[in-house]
Design a protein around this motif. Sequence first.
Motif, short mmCIF file in Angstrom:
data_model
loop_
_atom_site.label_atom_id
_atom_site.label_comp_id
_atom_site.label_asym_id
_atom_site.label_seq_id
_atom_site.Cartn_x
_atom_site.Cartn_y
_atom_site.Cartn_z
N ALA A 50 -1.64 10.57 11.60
CA ALA A 50 -2.80 10.79 10.73
C ALA A 50 -3.28 9.51 10.07
O ALA A 50 -4.45 9.42 9.66
CB ALA A 50 -2.43 11.81 9.65
N SER A 51 -2.42 8.49 9.98
CA SER A 51 -2.82 7.25 9.31
C SER A 51 -3.96 6.54 10.03
O SER A 51 -4.64 5.69 9.45
CB SER A 51 -1.62 6.30 9.19
N GLY A 52 -4.21 6.91 11.29
CA GLY A 52 -5.34 6.32 12.00
C GLY A 52 -6.69 6.66 11.41
O GLY A 52 -7.69 6.01 11.69
N ALA A 53 -6.72 7.69 10.54
CA ALA A 53 -7.98 8.06 9.89
C ALA A 53 -8.42 7.03 8.86
O ALA A 53 -9.62 6.93 8.55
CB ALA A 53 -7.84 9.43 9.21
N ILE A 54 -7.49 6.26 8.32
CA ILE A 54 -7.82 5.32 7.24
C ILE A 54 -8.76 4.21 7.72
O ILE A 54 -9.85 4.03 7.16
CB ILE A 54 -6.54 4.75 6.61
N PHE A 110 -2.14 15.53 11.66
CA PHE A 110 -1.06 15.82 10.72
C PHE A 110 -0.61 17.28 10.81
O PHE A 110 0.55 17.59 10.55
CB PHE A 110 -1.53 15.51 9.29
N PHE A 111 -1.51 18.16 11.24
CA PHE A 111 -1.24 19.60 11.16
C PHE A 111 -0.83 20.22 12.50
O PHE A 111 -0.65 21.44 12.57
CB PHE A 111 -2.48 20.33 10.62
N ALA A 150 7.89 12.49 9.56
CA ALA A 150 7.18 11.23 9.32
C ALA A 150 6.21 10.91 10.44
O ALA A 150 5.22 10.18 10.23
CB ALA A 150 8.17 10.09 9.12
N TRP A 151 6.46 11.44 11.64
CA TRP A 151 5.54 11.18 12.76
C TRP A 151 4.14 11.71 12.47
O TRP A 151 3.15 11.17 12.98
CB TRP A 151 6.08 11.79 14.05
N ARG A 152 4.06 12.77 11.65
CA ARG A 152 2.74 13.32 11.29
C ARG A 152 1.93 12.28 10.51
O ARG A 152 0.73 12.10 10.75
CB ARG A 152 2.91 14.59 10.45
#
Length: 427
Positions: free
Chosen positions: A167-171, A90-91, A161-163
């Motif tokens: 990062a959603s793969g962490a869920i 994300f960062f 929104a690409w961030r």
Amino acid sequence: MSRFHLRITALTFGANFSDGYALGGIGIVLTVLTPAMGLSSLWQGILGSSMLVGVLVGSVVCGWLADRFGRRLVYQLDFIVIAVASAAQFFVDGPMWLLVLRLIIGFGVGADYALGPTMVTEFVPTRYRGGLLASLTVMWTVGYVAAFFIGSWLVNLSPDAWRWMLASGAIPALVVLLLRIGTPESPRWLIEKGRIEEARIVSARFLDGTLDIDKLASESSPAEPARYRDLFSVKHRKNTAFGIIFYNCQVIPYFAIYTFLPAILVLLGMEDGFSSGAILNIFLLFGGIAGLWAIAKIDRRPLTIYSFVIMAVTLTIVSVGTSWPMGVVVLAFAVFTFVMSGASNLDQVYPAELFPTRLRATGVGFLNGASRLGSAAGTFLLPVALSAFGLTATMLVLVAILVIGAVCSVLMAPETAHLSTEELGAH
């Protein structure tokens, strides 16, 4: 088959889903990042293939560690790496940091690719082994398809929104990490190490005592530590060679095409890229599900040979059919996608069945690593080749790889479908 057999398989879904989600996501994200960051075709290839390089290293290193020191620890901890690195995407503020994080994610996924099929093979009954191993690949497809639809919707919401997509793969990684707490060590590995009482405790607690520890112990002697050179001994080198060639010929076209599917659809003249991509992703999903039936009903050797032949024929039509009616090209691409997805179920089944228990994690890890070396090279080179040589020449190279896979399977593929876990790798 007990509830624990289903549980150990379900807990192994995590790496396959995460891998498919991450690779499907980067293909969507690159369509936004390329103009935003001014990425060259070289950088697109590097970012598209980076996770595959990480998988290579993680598979090779952690497969050997698992045969030496046990499956349990690596199986529980690798998702810490995946979760943290996924969230950190994300960062990122440039392609270099994104490259580093995707290499780390790949390392964690690679570790689980070596451990997951090994754990399933050593816990579940022989008659269910093929179907449960094949289901792991279906979860890769589910992850890839989920990334396509979520990413296509998400990246258009805002410039950043690409961030959130990356990062959603962490869920899912965090969910798997928590659910794996308390996973036992493989009793077959414990027996190989002479730790009979520990194996007896695992069998009694998790398998209702159905694994005959005394019988397995009487047929086994404490094994020497696994060594990579053993994979190339007279006894195992044919299976190792087949595994390398078969696995690479499966995944090089798969990863290269589906990592850059949006760009390929544009070159094929499919103006509505989302609709065409959605159709192909649906075929990808249903092909994976149909592949479960094929694994259960068709022996490994004929399924491997015929799937390579069908894929080579249909991808040839796609390669030379840019001037044909669009319906013909889409149909051929859909059949290729369906068969490729179903046949890729073998990628989780065959490697785990080629080696005995003492070498299984090492062998699975090595084959996964070798396959990711090829798929990383193919994924890295695809955008470069498309730019330099065009669609037809690039696709025909992938067809040639499929033909090599068919010939190799005819000459070398063993039949492992009906062998018990103790018989695997003994022939």
